[in-house]
Design a protein around this motif. Structure first.
Motif, mmCIF file in Angstrom:
data_model
loop_
_atom_site.group_PDB
_atom_site.id
_atom_site.type_symbol
_atom_site.label_atom_id
_atom_site.label_comp_id
_atom_site.label_asym_id
_atom_site.label_seq_id
_atom_site.Cartn_x
_atom_site.Cartn_y
_atom_site.Cartn_z
ATOM 1 N N UNK A 160 0.879 -1.588 -0.056
ATOM 2 C CA UNK A 160 0.059 0.322 -0.150
ATOM 3 C C UNK A 160 0.656 1.445 0.241
ATOM 4 N N UNK A 161 2.322 1.548 0.744
ATOM 5 C CA UNK A 161 2.902 2.400 0.411
ATOM 6 C C UNK A 161 4.036 1.975 -0.314
ATOM 7 N N UNK A 165 7.830 2.341 -8.216
ATOM 8 C CA UNK A 165 9.401 1.344 -9.157
ATOM 9 C C UNK A 165 9.656 0.572 -7.920
ATOM 10 N N UNK A 166 9.698 0.083 -6.619
ATOM 11 C CA UNK A 166 9.628 -0.798 -5.588
ATOM 12 C C UNK A 166 8.506 -1.736 -6.306
ATOM 13 N N UNK A 176 12.075 6.758 -4.013
ATOM 14 C CA UNK A 176 11.084 5.901 -3.545
ATOM 15 C C UNK A 176 10.746 6.293 -1.759
ATOM 16 N N UNK A 177 11.635 7.047 -1.313
ATOM 17 C CA UNK A 177 11.510 6.571 0.326
ATOM 18 C C UNK A 177 10.640 7.990 -0.008
ATOM 19 N N UNK A 178 10.366 9.224 -0.359
ATOM 20 C CA UNK A 178 9.745 10.316 -0.671
ATOM 21 C C UNK A 178 8.236 9.415 -1.436
ATOM 22 N N UNK A 182 4.308 10.135 0.508
ATOM 23 C CA UNK A 182 2.431 11.139 -0.430
ATOM 24 C C UNK A 182 1.833 10.175 0.139
ATOM 25 N N UNK A 183 1.957 8.829 -0.415
ATOM 26 C CA UNK A 183 1.154 7.464 0.033
ATOM 27 C C UNK A 183 0.805 7.745 0.835
ATOM 28 N N UNK A 184 1.093 7.459 2.298
ATOM 29 C CA UNK A 184 1.485 7.276 3.829
ATOM 30 C C UNK A 184 0.276 8.823 4.071
#
Length: 186
Positions: A160-161, A165-166, A176-178, A182-184
């Motif tokens: 979900x988060x 790319x992952x 990807x961390x950023x 955004x999803x959180x």
């Protein structure tokens, strides 16, 4: 300060020496999930990162003693009937970006951000959002170069988060961390 002691049955992780430029990585810490967590907590010391007091292990268990923190964002979200105000969302989002900016400045990517990775402090630190859960963190800068782009990687985490790319099996990076933040925050 209060402490939290975590006892964890030993489980080998997929961490290898290439995950760190620190030559003493495997001398000080073993290659288990809590060993990796301990390594990154000691490496990333700073504002919004839980204090590591001690790490040890025996033949059956790993033990970590770290700063006791409060509720995770996931727990807090449930407590607030799954709705944060705009002000709360913005204040939490700013602190999330600050924590990620800090670990990225040390050439580390988290790779598995989710609401349970962010915890509020306790008592006088209750307004501070802490970043935790560094079991799958790794360096994005190795041998004086950015890690190379590659396909076919198996990326673990909460789908979900995870970034696109992952999910597509690409090598992870700061972006990807950023994207996970955004999803959180959506």
């Amino acid at each position: 300060d209060s402490i939290k002691i975590i006892k964890h049955k030993k489980i080998k992780s997929n961490i290898t020496e290439e995950n760190s430029d620190d030559e003493n990585y495997h001398d000080e810490f073993n290659d288990t999930k809590l060993g990796n967590e301990s390594f990154w907590l000691s490496y990333l010391k700073g504002f919004g990162i839980p204090k590591l007091y001690s790490f040890g292990y025996n033949s059956n268990y790993d033990l970590i003693i770290m700063e006791l923190l409060g509720q995770s964002l996931n727990d807090l979200f449930k407590l607030k009937n799954k709705k944060f105000s705009l002000k709360t969302t913005c204040m939490l989002g700013i602190q999330m970006i600050d924590r990620i900016e800090y670990i990225h400045s040390l050439k580390v990517i988290h790779t598995n951000l989710k609401p349970n990775s962010f915890l509020l402090g306790k008592n006088s630190k209750s307004h501070i959002l802490f970043l935790s859960d560094f079991c799958s963190a790794r360096k994005y800068w190795q041998n004086n170069a950015h890690i190379k782009f590659s396909k076919g990687n198996i990326n673990f985490g909460s789908a979900k988060f995870l970034s696109l790319n992952a999910l597509n099996g690409y090598e992870l990076s700061r972006r990807d961390d950023l994207e996970s933040i955004a999803y959180i925050n959506r």
